[in-house]
Write an enzyme that holds these catalytic residues in place. Structure first.
Site, PDB file in Angstrom:
ATOM      1  N   SER A 188       0.797  -1.226   0.000  1.00  0.00           N
ATOM      2  CA  SER A 188       0.000   0.000   0.000  1.00  0.00           C
ATOM      3  C   SER A 188       0.831   1.277   0.000  1.00  0.00           C
ATOM      4  CB  SER A 188      -0.952  -0.013   1.190  1.00  0.00           C
ATOM      5  OG  SER A 188      -0.254  -0.270   2.396  1.00  0.00           O
ATOM      6  N   HIS A 216      -5.519  -3.430  -2.220  1.00  0.00           N
ATOM      7  CA  HIS A 216      -5.209  -2.460  -3.271  1.00  0.00           C
ATOM      8  C   HIS A 216      -5.188  -3.096  -4.654  1.00  0.00           C
ATOM      9  CE1 HIS A 216      -4.438   1.262  -1.141  1.00  0.00           C
ATOM     10  NE2 HIS A 216      -3.889   0.544  -0.178  1.00  0.00           N
ATOM     11  N   LYS A 247     -12.186   0.334  -0.953  1.00  0.00           N
ATOM     12  CA  LYS A 247     -11.306   1.057  -1.873  1.00  0.00           C
ATOM     13  C   LYS A 247     -11.948   1.101  -3.259  1.00  0.00           C
ATOM     14  CE  LYS A 247      -7.431   0.689   1.149  1.00  0.00           C
ATOM     15  NZ  LYS A 247      -6.582  -0.214   1.868  1.00  0.00           N
TER      16      LYS A 247
HETATM   17  C1  LIG Z   1      -6.672  -0.376   3.394  1.00  0.00           C
HETATM   18  C2  LIG Z   1      -6.076  -1.691   3.644  1.00  0.00           C
HETATM   19  C3  LIG Z   1      -6.684  -2.592   4.511  1.00  0.00           C
HETATM   20  C4  LIG Z   1      -7.872  -2.220   5.339  1.00  0.00           C
HETATM   21  O1  LIG Z   1      -9.036  -2.165   4.594  1.00  0.00           O
HETATM   22  P1  LIG Z   1     -10.303  -1.395   5.169  1.00  0.00           P
HETATM   23  O2  LIG Z   1     -11.433  -1.986   4.419  1.00  0.00           O
HETATM   24  O3  LIG Z   1     -10.098   0.057   4.921  1.00  0.00           O
HETATM   25  O4  LIG Z   1     -10.370  -1.705   6.625  1.00  0.00           O
HETATM   26  C5  LIG Z   1      -6.130  -3.853   4.630  1.00  0.00           C
HETATM   27  N1  LIG Z   1      -5.024  -4.201   3.939  1.00  0.00           N
HETATM   28  C6  LIG Z   1      -4.399  -3.348   3.110  1.00  0.00           C
HETATM   29  C7  LIG Z   1      -3.185  -3.792   2.367  1.00  0.00           C
HETATM   30  C8  LIG Z   1      -4.906  -2.057   2.945  1.00  0.00           C
HETATM   31  O5  LIG Z   1      -4.274  -1.210   2.136  1.00  0.00           O
END
Ligand SMILES: *Cc1c(COP(=O)(O)O)cnc(C)c1O
Length: 399
Positions: A188, A216, A247
């Site tokens: 990320s 992602h 996302k």
């Molecule tokens: C954003 C993210 C999460 C968390 O996801 P949410 O649905 O926002 O709780 C988990 N793993 C990675 C790699 C992320 O970038």
């Protein structure tokens, strides 16, 4: 003398002063519109390069319509956890769609990507005789999940397959009851991709199973946005596929996709699933509608990658270091906390929002701005952003 009641919390002043002196004190930017490619933030209209709204679905009329309809039919909340009576037919419908999207027999939805990672690490690594093996740059939710798991953990340097092999070969690891290798599909902060073919080969050779967090990558990588296992043609060799609904899907939530017995097991034991209430109907319906849009409009993913290429090439041409990025997450390396914060602040004044990401979220000296494009950005939006990156970058002596 007894401390006053307020005095008992005096340590917070010290903690806050420390955060400020290290440039780690966070103040919140406030969005005054929907999450859009060009949004109003703190009273200013800016090209928004900071959200994870990859496919521009957060404000999509079809998702909004589905959410409103679900509120009318099912109300605003479930007032229960999933295993009590917080499972509606629309939750199961969403899970069927996600399984179909991922090409797995089953899927299970959680409140967030964070909770699904915690749940899977904790539920699958339940004994001191197990071993959880994790990339050092995995997401915070995997780190916290590993801390909650009963199993010991071994961390390998980022994407270092020799180190992973050495861990798998070590006598203590060979003695483990079960072993799970966990990796982000797309990392990320740097936007680089996990070496899944090598990970899967090693896992099979040494009898470990694999969990991939595609937060992602879902909606971004692979055919139809099905994620990194699909990108590498490894869907049937990755046992635990994690995705987020927060996302690219544009709403909120997380899910795990895999075989039926994995899902059946998690329903009975996953603590966030069992002890925290389920998604409200509006969210569930919006997510289902998003899956339909992703399947019907693959051109969104093409546009996302076109935009990512355009911005990345433009930043490189200006002389910026975009690190190891291979995806629409493009860091602009700065190397110094205060300079990164200044860069972000000046860009904001010029109408471009790119958040600074600093120690301790990234290693010391790896302070950066992180940009994420959306399929909804126009060429004009991106060219304006590039012009401002050039102008402010020169002003601060970064290029
Ligand atoms: C954003 C993210 C999460 C968390 O996801 P949410 O649905 O926002 O709780 C988990 N793993 C990675 C790699 C992320 O970038």
């Amino acid at each position: 003398m007894a401390a006053t009641a307020a005095g008992l919390m005096g340590f917070l002043d010290e903690e806050i002063a420390k955060l400020k002196s290290e440039g780690r004190f966070v103040t919140l930017r406030v969005l005054e519109t929907a999450q859009k490619p060009v949004s109003t933030i703190d009273g200013k209209e800016v090209v928004n390069l900071t959200s994870n709204n990859y496919l521009d679905l957060a404000d999509d009329p079809r998702l909004k319509k589905a959410a409103v309809k679900a509120i009318e039919n099912y109300g605003v909340g479930t007032a229960a956890v999933r295993p009590i009576i917080g499972t509606m037919d629309i939750h199961q419908e969403l899970e069927r769609r996600l399984a179909e999207f991922k090409g797995t027999p089953a899927a299970l939805v959680f409140q967030s990507g964070f909770t699904v990672n915690v749940a899977c690490c904790q539920s699958l690594m339940t004994d001191e005789k197990d071993l959880l093996i994790s990339d050092e740059l995995n997401h915070a939710s995997i780190i916290d999940g590993a801390r909650l798991a009963k199993a010991p953990r071994k961390i390998y340097p980022h994407k270092d397959m020799k180190a992973l092999k050495a861990i798998l070969e070590s006598p203590e690891s060979r003695a483990a009851r079960r072993r799970m290798i966990v990796t982000d599909g797309v990392f990320s902060m740097d936007g680089d991709i996990a070496p899944l073919p090598a990970i899967v080969d090693l896992a099979e050779r040494y009898g470990a199973f694999v969990m991939v967090d595609d937060a992602h990558a879902s909606g971004v990588m692979g055919p139809g946005g099905r994620g990194t296992p699909a990108h590498f043609g490894l869907c049937d060799r990755v046992q635990v596929q994690i995705g987020t609904l927060s996302k690219a899907v544009g709403a909120v939530g997380g899910y795990v996709a895999g075989e039926r017995r994995l899902i059946d097991y998690l329903v009975s034991v996953a603590r966030p699933f069992i002890f925290s209430s389920s998604h409200p109907p509006a969210v569930v319906a919006a997510c289902s509608a998003a899956v339909d849009v992703m399947l019907e409009e693959p051109e969104r993913i093409r546009k996302l990658w076109d935009n990512a290429r355009h911005l990345k090439e433009g930043l490189k041409a200006l002389g910026f270091d975009t690190g190891a990025s291979e995806t629409p997450i493009t860091p602009v390396m700065v190397g110094d906390t205060f300079k990164a914060q200044k860069f972000s602040a000046r860009l904001f004044e010029e109408g471009v929002f790119a958040l600074s990401i600093c120690y301790p979220i990234v290693a010391r000296g790896k302070d950066r701005l992180r940009t994420i494009v959306s399929s909804g950005h126009t060429r004009a939006d991106l060219d304006l952003a590039l012009e401002k990156f050039g102008q402010v970058g020169r002003e601060l002596g970064l290029i």
